[in-house]
Design a protein around this motif. Sequence first.
Motif, PDB file in Angstrom:
ATOM      1  N   ALA A  62       0.824  -1.203   0.000  1.00 48.42           N
ATOM      2  CA  ALA A  62       0.000   0.000   0.000  1.00 48.42           C
ATOM      3  C   ALA A  62       0.858   1.252   0.000  1.00 48.42           C
ATOM      4  N   GLY A  63       0.542   2.176  -0.893  1.00 46.81           N
ATOM      5  CA  GLY A  63       1.225   3.457  -0.956  1.00 46.81           C
ATOM      6  C   GLY A  63       0.235   4.590  -0.844  1.00 46.81           C
ATOM      7  N   SER A  64       0.677   5.792  -1.158  1.00 44.72           N
ATOM      8  CA  SER A  64      -0.200   6.958  -1.047  1.00 44.72           C
ATOM      9  C   SER A  64      -1.128   7.112  -2.244  1.00 44.72           C
ATOM     10  N   SER A  65      -0.968   6.239  -3.267  1.00 44.41           N
ATOM     11  CA  SER A  65      -1.806   6.304  -4.460  1.00 44.41           C
ATOM     12  C   SER A  65      -1.959   4.901  -5.024  1.00 44.41           C
ATOM     13  N   LEU A  66      -2.970   4.718  -5.890  1.00 42.36           N
ATOM     14  CA  LEU A  66      -3.172   3.414  -6.516  1.00 42.36           C
ATOM     15  C   LEU A  66      -2.013   3.061  -7.445  1.00 42.36           C
ATOM     16  N   GLY A  67      -1.472   4.056  -8.135  1.00 45.61           N
ATOM     17  CA  GLY A  67      -0.347   3.788  -9.010  1.00 45.61           C
ATOM     18  C   GLY A  67       0.839   3.234  -8.249  1.00 45.61           C
ATOM     19  N   GLU A  68       1.175   3.840  -7.119  1.00 44.49           N
ATOM     20  CA  GLU A  68       2.293   3.355  -6.298  1.00 44.49           C
ATOM     21  C   GLU A  68       2.004   1.958  -5.764  1.00 44.49           C
ATOM     22  N   THR A  69       0.772   1.700  -5.330  1.00 50.34           N
ATOM     23  CA  THR A  69       0.413   0.404  -4.760  1.00 50.34           C
ATOM     24  C   THR A  69       0.568  -0.721  -5.770  1.00 50.34           C
ATOM     25  N   LEU A  70       0.228  -0.474  -7.032  1.00 49.56           N
ATOM     26  CA  LEU A  70       0.196  -1.536  -8.041  1.00 49.56           C
ATOM     27  C   LEU A  70       1.427  -1.562  -8.940  1.00 49.56           C
ATOM     28  N   SER A  71       2.383  -0.674  -8.731  1.00 46.37           N
ATOM     29  CA  SER A  71       3.449  -0.467  -9.713  1.00 46.37           C
ATOM     30  C   SER A  71       4.417  -1.634  -9.851  1.00 46.37           C
ATOM     31  N   SER A  72       4.422  -2.586  -8.922  1.00 46.13           N
ATOM     32  CA  SER A  72       5.335  -3.732  -9.045  1.00 46.13           C
ATOM     33  C   SER A  72       4.636  -4.980  -9.559  1.00 46.13           C
ATOM     34  N   GLU A  73       3.356  -4.856  -9.953  1.00 51.29           N
ATOM     35  CA  GLU A  73       2.638  -6.015 -10.480  1.00 51.29           C
ATOM     36  C   GLU A  73       3.014  -6.262 -11.942  1.00 51.29           C
ATOM     37  N   LEU A  74       2.797  -7.485 -12.379  1.00 51.81           N
ATOM     38  CA  LEU A  74       3.196  -7.886 -13.713  1.00 51.81           C
ATOM     39  C   LEU A  74       2.457  -7.052 -14.765  1.00 51.81           C
ATOM     40  N   GLY A  75       3.216  -6.353 -15.608  1.00 48.15           N
ATOM     41  CA  GLY A  75       2.631  -5.563 -16.680  1.00 48.15           C
ATOM     42  C   GLY A  75       2.053  -4.230 -16.258  1.00 48.15           C
ATOM     43  N   VAL A  76       2.257  -3.832 -14.989  1.00 48.14           N
ATOM     44  CA  VAL A  76       1.661  -2.596 -14.476  1.00 48.14           C
ATOM     45  C   VAL A  76       2.764  -1.628 -14.059  1.00 48.14           C
ATOM     46  N   SER A  77       2.681  -0.403 -14.518  1.00 51.96           N
ATOM     47  CA  SER A  77       3.566   0.667 -14.082  1.00 51.96           C
ATOM     48  C   SER A  77       2.702   1.827 -13.596  1.00 51.96           C
ATOM     49  N   ALA A  78       3.302   2.984 -13.345  1.00 49.20           N
ATOM     50  CA  ALA A  78       2.548   4.087 -12.761  1.00 49.20           C
ATOM     51  C   ALA A  78       2.959   5.405 -13.394  1.00 49.20           C
ATOM     52  N   SER A  79       2.013   6.367 -13.403  1.00 54.55           N
ATOM     53  CA  SER A  79       2.276   7.670 -14.006  1.00 54.55           C
ATOM     54  C   SER A  79       3.151   8.554 -13.128  1.00 54.55           C
ATOM     55  N   ALA A  80       3.178   8.329 -11.812  1.00 52.32           N
ATOM     56  CA  ALA A  80       4.127   8.964 -10.887  1.00 52.32           C
ATOM     57  C   ALA A  80       4.205  10.482 -11.035  1.00 52.32           C
ATOM     58  N   PHE A  81       3.072  11.147 -10.864  1.00 45.35           N
ATOM     59  CA  PHE A  81       3.022  12.608 -10.928  1.00 45.35           C
ATOM     60  C   PHE A  81       3.093  13.160  -9.507  1.00 45.35           C
ATOM     61  N   GLY A  82       4.181  12.877  -8.802  1.00 46.48           N
ATOM     62  CA  GLY A  82       4.300  13.260  -7.412  1.00 46.48           C
ATOM     63  C   GLY A  82       3.615  12.259  -6.505  1.00 46.48           C
ATOM     64  N   ALA A  83       3.660  12.513  -5.195  1.00 48.92           N
ATOM     65  CA  ALA A  83       3.084  11.578  -4.230  1.00 48.92           C
ATOM     66  C   ALA A  83       1.565  11.594  -4.243  1.00 48.92           C
ATOM     67  N   GLY A  84       0.961  12.714  -4.653  1.00 50.85           N
ATOM     68  CA  GLY A  84      -0.490  12.825  -4.575  1.00 50.85           C
ATOM     69  C   GLY A  84      -1.237  12.201  -5.727  1.00 50.85           C
ATOM     70  N   ALA A  85      -0.607  12.092  -6.901  1.00 47.39           N
ATOM     71  CA  ALA A  85      -1.314  11.613  -8.089  1.00 47.39           C
ATOM     72  C   ALA A  85      -0.432  10.623  -8.840  1.00 47.39           C
ATOM     73  N   SER A  86      -0.851   9.374  -8.863  1.00 43.69           N
ATOM     74  CA  SER A  86      -0.134   8.349  -9.614  1.00 43.69           C
ATOM     75  C   SER A  86      -1.148   7.287 -10.016  1.00 43.69           C
ATOM     76  N   ARG A  87      -1.376   7.155 -11.318  1.00 44.87           N
ATOM     77  CA  ARG A  87      -2.424   6.273 -11.844  1.00 44.87           C
ATOM     78  C   ARG A  87      -1.797   5.028 -12.465  1.00 44.87           C
ATOM     79  N   PRO A  88      -2.433   3.852 -12.335  1.00 41.41           N
ATOM     80  CA  PRO A  88      -1.876   2.647 -12.966  1.00 41.41           C
ATOM     81  C   PRO A  88      -1.828   2.763 -14.486  1.00 41.41           C
ATOM     82  N   ILE A  89      -0.745   2.244 -15.065  1.00 41.64           N
ATOM     83  CA  ILE A  89      -0.573   2.110 -16.510  1.00 41.64           C
ATOM     84  C   ILE A  89      -0.414   0.622 -16.791  1.00 41.64           C
ATOM     85  N   ILE A  90      -1.246   0.064 -17.663  1.00 41.91           N
ATOM     86  CA  ILE A  90      -1.238  -1.374 -17.931  1.00 41.91           C
ATOM     87  C   ILE A  90      -0.759  -1.617 -19.352  1.00 41.91           C
ATOM     88  N   ARG A  91       0.357  -2.348 -19.459  1.00 39.37           N
ATOM     89  CA  ARG A  91       0.932  -2.694 -20.770  1.00 39.37           C
ATOM     90  C   ARG A  91       1.101  -1.475 -21.658  1.00 39.37           C
TER      91      ARG A  91
END
Length: 658
Positions: free
Chosen positions: A60-89
């Motif tokens: 668990a991180g401060s955003s969904l992107g951070e929380t899921l960023s180590s899953e297979l095929g998933v990265s994150a937009s990483a726009f600072g600590a407040g906003a990070s959205r999952p990116i899939i493939r």
Amino acid sequence: MNIQRTLLAGAILSAYSSLAAGQDAVQQVVVTANPFGAGANEQILAPAKVLAGDELRDKAGSSLGETLSSELGVSASAFGAGASRPIIRGLEGPRVKMLENGMTVSDVSGLSNDHAVAAEGAVARQIEILRGPAALLYGSGAIGGLVNVVNERIPTALEPKTTGQLEVRGSTVDSGRNASGTIDGAADKFAWHIDGNFRNADDYKIPGNRVYGDPESASGRLPHSDTRERNAGIGGSYIDSWGFIGASVSRLTNVYGIPSDEGSRIDQKQTRYDIDSLVKVPFDGFESFKFKAGYTDYKHAEIGEDGAPEVLFQNHSTETRFELTHKPLAGWHGTFGVQTENVNFSALSAEGGPDTVPVTHSASQAAFVVEETGFGPVKFNAGARLEHVKREPVTGVDRSFNLQSGSLGGMWAFVPGYALGATFSYAQRAPSTEELYSSGPHDATVTFDVGNADFRKETSRNIELNVQKTTGLVRWKANIFRNKVSDFIYGHITGKLLDEDGNPGEELRERIFEQADATIHGAEAELEYNPTGAGWSGRVFADTSRGKLEGGGSLPLQPATRFGVSTAYKMGAWRAGLSLVHAQSQDRLASFETTDTPSYNQLNANLSYTQKVDQYDLTWFLLAKNLTNDEIRVSTSVLKDIAPLTGRNLVFGVRAKF
């Protein structure tokens, strides 16, 4: 909740049995976004990952992107600590649909990377990642897949006693303080749920300098990377033998900084109302009838360095869903239904200048069906969706789109425990409101956005092949995929500098939305040893994807190729783990991108101890993130050159279950 404790206890007992007798240890977690309520280990045609229990809490991180960023095929937009959205493939924004309890989140995070997802993972029971036929139930545009945050605000079962979970944690890298909790109970046939989350974090520490390659730039803490979030929800249900009906309301406030040179802030607010119901065996031939409805009142203000609002975003959305699941008929078992959505969206200037996006009403109506069948060792899954979308701006040209999407897959268990599969999907997406009608400044991204009301609908043709081993102490899977997208819409940074009115200046970069054909292809592989059992476990993985525009250059913000390895030990009250992810340098750039992204290593560790104190299970935990204090810049971030990820961070806390 009791279901969490039962699943955890069952997994531990199964693990001990597996190690002692050589049998399989399987933690059965139900995927709620699956139309058939299947377990995570049965998602053969819609590759899924379900984060739950200790694994979710550790990541668990401060955003969904951070929380899921180590899953297979998933990265994150990483726009600072407040906003990070999952990116899939390699696909992001509106192509990755965000759900909460199976309903659209209805924020504006798909519009731009600086907008936070208005769903909180800290109070989630589980987070699900789905692709393939099941995604067609939730939207034609989910080309990349969907993420479903399950928080059980509307209870579906009666708890025999009051249960809950409370957690407090602190973090060193940002002086962070976080408290969250859920409580569930029942009285006669009425069930209730309460949850809440509180998060404060200051600007976080960074290794090295802020600006990539500039030793003269600032160091220490990253300016404007602080967050202040509050989230609370309450819900209740009437539950009987025939099914249930319930409702919930939640409120989110989130104020966070944008670590750009301009130092903008975003003040986000959302109020959400939901209704959910299920009728078992509504009539002959059918297993269940579901009805859901939701209304969302969302807004956020983008605030300049002087403290004054610059752009006001608003999104008012009403969504309804009807689903009927029929009993097996001629060997086919499936779900069909209808979904409607009405949205009023705008991004208006607060300073009297040009509006970023005019007030626009969007309406969509869709019908969908997903079916499955099997012939001996071969299973088939098929889905189809028809959808009509209309967008009506107060200024500009109305547009209507008829969308057809479908998916077909098969899996052959050629020997027990091994399977070979293939999935083909065809999906169409209507251009979003901002892609059609943008014509104004977006200060948080330092861009002047220009849409095109003549855009055609996107059409995706995706094929995926996979092979997997699903039983035994050692399990593995490998996927390869190719996605051909006609009329792919992307933002092109032209190099021109404009002022707030769109005239030549030096404040904003011109970003024009354009269309071109694109191809995304890649591969993923993962091997696990004893993933749910006691004693030692391990995992190795690798994923890579590449997106190219026809006629020249790569797609912007493409993820780097990654390799990862982890090991863990679980016995009795103790649990410990260590993981390392290596990302290669990323030099596959779009024509308007200027800098490569360097490689990095991210080393994380966790340690926890659980004890029984009266009726409470207390878990004391310590998480270490980026132990080597590596300078991490991710290629999927617009701010990669001026905003590295956090440095070494120790997270410590205690969690109580009762």
